[in-house]
Design a protein around this motif. Sequence first.
Motif, PDB file in Angstrom:
ATOM      1  N   PHE A  63       0.813  -1.219   0.000  1.00 33.51           N
ATOM      2  CA  PHE A  63       0.000   0.000   0.000  1.00 33.51           C
ATOM      3  C   PHE A  63       0.848   1.270   0.000  1.00 33.51           C
ATOM      4  O   PHE A  63       0.370   2.336  -0.413  1.00 33.51           O
ATOM      5  N   SER A  64       2.117   1.196   0.458  1.00 35.93           N
ATOM      6  CA  SER A  64       2.960   2.398   0.460  1.00 35.93           C
ATOM      7  C   SER A  64       3.168   2.953  -0.946  1.00 35.93           C
ATOM      8  O   SER A  64       3.467   4.141  -1.115  1.00 35.93           O
ATOM      9  N   TRP A  65       2.990   2.115  -1.962  1.00 35.43           N
ATOM     10  CA  TRP A  65       3.142   2.590  -3.334  1.00 35.43           C
ATOM     11  C   TRP A  65       1.989   3.484  -3.772  1.00 35.43           C
ATOM     12  O   TRP A  65       2.075   4.125  -4.822  1.00 35.43           O
ATOM     13  N   PHE A  67       1.407   6.143  -2.272  1.00 35.44           N
ATOM     14  CA  PHE A  67       2.066   7.432  -2.113  1.00 35.44           C
ATOM     15  C   PHE A  67       3.309   7.512  -3.001  1.00 35.44           C
ATOM     16  O   PHE A  67       3.532   8.521  -3.676  1.00 35.44           O
ATOM     17  N   ALA A  68       4.109   6.448  -2.979  1.00 32.23           N
ATOM     18  CA  ALA A  68       5.362   6.468  -3.724  1.00 32.23           C
ATOM     19  C   ALA A  68       5.122   6.566  -5.225  1.00 32.23           C
ATOM     20  O   ALA A  68       5.845   7.272  -5.941  1.00 32.23           O
ATOM     21  N   GLY A  69       4.108   5.873  -5.745  1.00 26.05           N
ATOM     22  CA  GLY A  69       3.821   5.934  -7.178  1.00 26.05           C
ATOM     23  C   GLY A  69       3.410   7.327  -7.621  1.00 26.05           C
ATOM     24  O   GLY A  69       3.844   7.815  -8.674  1.00 26.05           O
ATOM     25  N   TYR A  70       2.586   7.981  -6.812  1.00 21.48           N
ATOM     26  CA  TYR A  70       2.164   9.351  -7.129  1.00 21.48           C
ATOM     27  C   TYR A  70       3.362  10.297  -7.096  1.00 21.48           C
ATOM     28  O   TYR A  70       3.564  11.108  -8.016  1.00 21.48           O
ATOM     29  N   LEU A  71       4.188  10.194  -6.042  1.00 21.14           N
ATOM     30  CA  LEU A  71       5.367  11.051  -5.929  1.00 21.14           C
ATOM     31  C   LEU A  71       6.331  10.816  -7.083  1.00 21.14           C
ATOM     32  O   LEU A  71       6.879  11.776  -7.654  1.00 21.14           O
ATOM     33  N   LEU A  72       6.537   9.562  -7.433  1.00 20.83           N
ATOM     34  CA  LEU A  72       7.462   9.240  -8.514  1.00 20.83           C
ATOM     35  C   LEU A  72       6.999   9.869  -9.831  1.00 20.83           C
ATOM     36  O   LEU A  72       7.795  10.484 -10.557  1.00 20.83           O
ATOM     37  N   ALA A  73       5.706   9.717 -10.144  1.00 18.82           N
ATOM     38  CA  ALA A  73       5.187  10.253 -11.409  1.00 18.82           C
ATOM     39  C   ALA A  73       5.276  11.769 -11.446  1.00 18.82           C
ATOM     40  O   ALA A  73       5.620  12.359 -12.477  1.00 18.82           O
ATOM     41  N   VAL A  74       4.956  12.427 -10.333  1.00 16.94           N
ATOM     42  CA  VAL A  74       5.052  13.888 -10.277  1.00 16.94           C
ATOM     43  C   VAL A  74       6.484  14.337 -10.508  1.00 16.94           C
ATOM     44  O   VAL A  74       6.756  15.256 -11.293  1.00 16.94           O
ATOM     45  N   THR A  75       7.423  13.683  -9.843  1.00  8.22           N
ATOM     46  CA  THR A  75       8.819  14.110  -9.894  1.00  8.22           C
ATOM     47  C   THR A  75       9.404  13.990 -11.293  1.00  8.22           C
ATOM     48  O   THR A  75       9.998  14.944 -11.818  1.00  8.22           O
ATOM     49  N   VAL A  76       9.264  12.818 -11.915  1.00  6.75           N
ATOM     50  CA  VAL A  76       9.926  12.604 -13.202  1.00  6.75           C
ATOM     51  C   VAL A  76       9.254  13.375 -14.329  1.00  6.75           C
ATOM     52  O   VAL A  76       9.870  13.610 -15.379  1.00  6.75           O
ATOM     53  N   MET A 114      -5.536  -3.633  -5.459  1.00  4.24           N
ATOM     54  CA  MET A 114      -4.497  -2.676  -5.083  1.00  4.24           C
ATOM     55  C   MET A 114      -3.570  -2.369  -6.249  1.00  4.24           C
ATOM     56  O   MET A 114      -3.119  -1.229  -6.413  1.00  4.24           O
ATOM     57  N   ALA A 115      -3.264  -3.366  -7.074  1.00  5.60           N
ATOM     58  CA  ALA A 115      -2.370  -3.135  -8.210  1.00  5.60           C
ATOM     59  C   ALA A 115      -2.968  -2.114  -9.173  1.00  5.60           C
ATOM     60  O   ALA A 115      -2.270  -1.214  -9.664  1.00  5.60           O
ATOM     61  N   SER A 116      -4.256  -2.227  -9.467  1.00  2.00           N
ATOM     62  CA  SER A 116      -4.889  -1.270 -10.377  1.00  2.00           C
ATOM     63  C   SER A 116      -4.940   0.120  -9.758  1.00  2.00           C
ATOM     64  O   SER A 116      -4.741   1.125 -10.442  1.00  2.00           O
ATOM     65  N   LEU A 117      -5.185   0.202  -8.447  1.00  2.00           N
ATOM     66  CA  LEU A 117      -5.229   1.510  -7.798  1.00  2.00           C
ATOM     67  C   LEU A 117      -3.860   2.184  -7.853  1.00  2.00           C
ATOM     68  O   LEU A 117      -3.759   3.391  -8.093  1.00  2.00           O
ATOM     69  N   ILE A 118      -2.800   1.421  -7.628  1.00  2.00           N
ATOM     70  CA  ILE A 118      -1.447   1.988  -7.708  1.00  2.00           C
ATOM     71  C   ILE A 118      -1.159   2.480  -9.122  1.00  2.00           C
ATOM     72  O   ILE A 118      -0.605   3.574  -9.327  1.00  2.00           O
ATOM     73  N   ALA A 119      -1.541   1.686 -10.125  1.00  2.00           N
ATOM     74  CA  ALA A 119      -1.311   2.097 -11.517  1.00  2.00           C
ATOM     75  C   ALA A 119      -2.068   3.386 -11.830  1.00  2.00           C
ATOM     76  O   ALA A 119      -1.538   4.292 -12.494  1.00  2.00           O
ATOM     77  N   PHE A 120      -3.293   3.498 -11.351  1.00  2.00           N
ATOM     78  CA  PHE A 120      -4.089   4.694 -11.632  1.00  2.00           C
ATOM     79  C   PHE A 120      -3.585   5.894 -10.828  1.00  2.00           C
ATOM     80  O   PHE A 120      -3.734   7.048 -11.265  1.00  2.00           O
ATOM     81  N   ARG A 121      -2.976   5.653  -9.671  1.00  4.05           N
ATOM     82  CA  ARG A 121      -2.342   6.747  -8.935  1.00  4.05           C
ATOM     83  C   ARG A 121      -1.152   7.302  -9.716  1.00  4.05           C
ATOM     84  O   ARG A 121      -0.864   8.502  -9.661  1.00  4.05           O
TER      85      ARG A 121
END
Length: 614
Positions: A63-65, A67-76, A114-121
């Motif tokens: 589940f930590s992803w 947050f991490a997935g959203y931060l990663l996409a914003v940053t790059v 959870m995998a789909s939610l992380i991808a959509f985040r």
Amino acid sequence: MGGTARHTDQDPAPQAAGPPPVERRGPVVAALMLAMALAALDSTIISTAVPQIVGDLGGFSVFSWLFAGYLLAVTVSLPVYGKLSDTFGRKPVLLVGIALFLVGSLLCATAWNMASLIAFRVVQGLGGGALQGTVQTIAADLYPQRERSKIQARLSTVWATSSVAGPALGGLIATYADWRWIFLVNLPVGAVALLLVVRHLHEPARAPRASAERTDGGRTGRPRTDGRRTGGRRTRNGRERPRVDWAGALGIFCSGSLLLTALVQGGVAWPWLSTPSLCLLAASAACAAGTVVIERRAAEPIIPGWVWRRRTIAAVNLSLGGLGLLMIAPTVFLPTYAQSVLGLSPTAAGFVLSAMTLSWPISAALSSRVYLRIGFRQSAIVGMSLAALILFAFPLLPYPGSAWQPALIMLLLGGALGLFQLPLIVGVQSSVGWAERGTATGSILFCRQVGQSVGAALFGAVANATMAARLADAPDSLGGDLPDDLDSVSRALEHPGDLSAEAADYLRRAVDDSVDYVYLGAALAAVLAVLALLLLAPRVFPTHVDDPTDPATDSPAASDASAAADTPAASDAPTTSGAPAAPGAPDHPEPPVDGPAGGAPTGPTGGGPRGDAR
């Protein structure tokens, strides 16, 4: 404002008449504030809804992803959107960003696991990157230098309020409705922002590049001899269409994603010196090296070399990276300190942290009174020097202390950082023209985001090492009462009744020591930020010719001096009278308040197109 804008075939943009009247900016400013609120809310709003999300979808281990997935996409995506906004204009990039964010929100609400939610985040984060960078750039386009602190303070207030209100709002929605509404509420807010941008933000048409042979980086007027690609598709009238460095964008995505994944997961999912960490770091370094090669040969690189060759931008990149680094101490570790050491509830701990978000926008709003008198560099140095002293004071707080003591520290820290960050952002945006402002803004925000990721990994390792050492050195009489691993410490302190009084006090002191070391590290990051400004930044930040300043303070003589101070190499220096002007070359220094530095005003300046709010 003195000096007439100069245009070459590399900078053929028509002259702009200056910022629109204040009364016509209102709808656009409202749209910018709504867009900023969306990006800020979705970075924190799901934090209190995680139990409901995990209970519905499962996937607790990953589940930590969210947050991490959203931060990663914003940053790059920040530097990519910055370059695209310079190439195609701010409005289309902002519209695409809002649309992508809303599509991601709708998809998140329909996630089935959870995998789909992380991808959509991640999709949401790709839109959030456009919102953060483009909103800041449009704000600089709409307001002249002397008024930018006002709009930036409004945006800072929106960001601070949304970040603090996000967890509370998410908890309410998850408790009294369904967690999916956390994402659905974005749709009406984003739709209003989208409508306001479409109807009220109007950018003058940009003249396409001339079909003449591309010159050496658009600087000296000499034909290229470095092997870079120069040709591009032409329109029917013989002018060159804008080029997009998609290979460079892909390289930035890959290298940034690999690096952030290594930083986020290292020490959590696997040890730092394990094979996964080393492989990710090595792959990130290889991708970064390949990206540098691509960018050096690209006709229109996503991250041009001038963002590091110009002393002003390079110094701000490094100093804002230091800001991102030190911000981990209050935002991540202060709530743990407040709950575990002071025994506060999560809500009360949030109020301790919110003291910083109260003073930061106020300080930012007043910072123009400082930087217009003593300059951007000096204002930032004063602000970060105060922040370093405040951070060094945190370990001196008594144990266990009272809640008002860390709250006072946060109140003072917010005031100091407001005086630091905003002058640097305004200074960089004023040092470049319209055609480079998006790239420069994306660069400094990218460095701040990377600093946060590095800080989370670095200070997390410091806190974990300190806690492990305290557990290893615990008295034998407490050995049976203490947790066996680091993850169990916070859970044990949530139910101190299950521990003996001596064991609970020992754990609280261990947490206090861990957070103290984190704050000492944050203070050292502040010192490094100050050193970057002292050693790299010019004493006077240059101001570009198309940035409107006070007519009474314009000076060609001072302009040449400040431009030379910002350009260490002759190839980066502005051309002299009679030679074509380099697009983006600094032409005028920041205006002193006491009057002109010399010379007389010669007429209005023009320059790159300025966003127009109608």
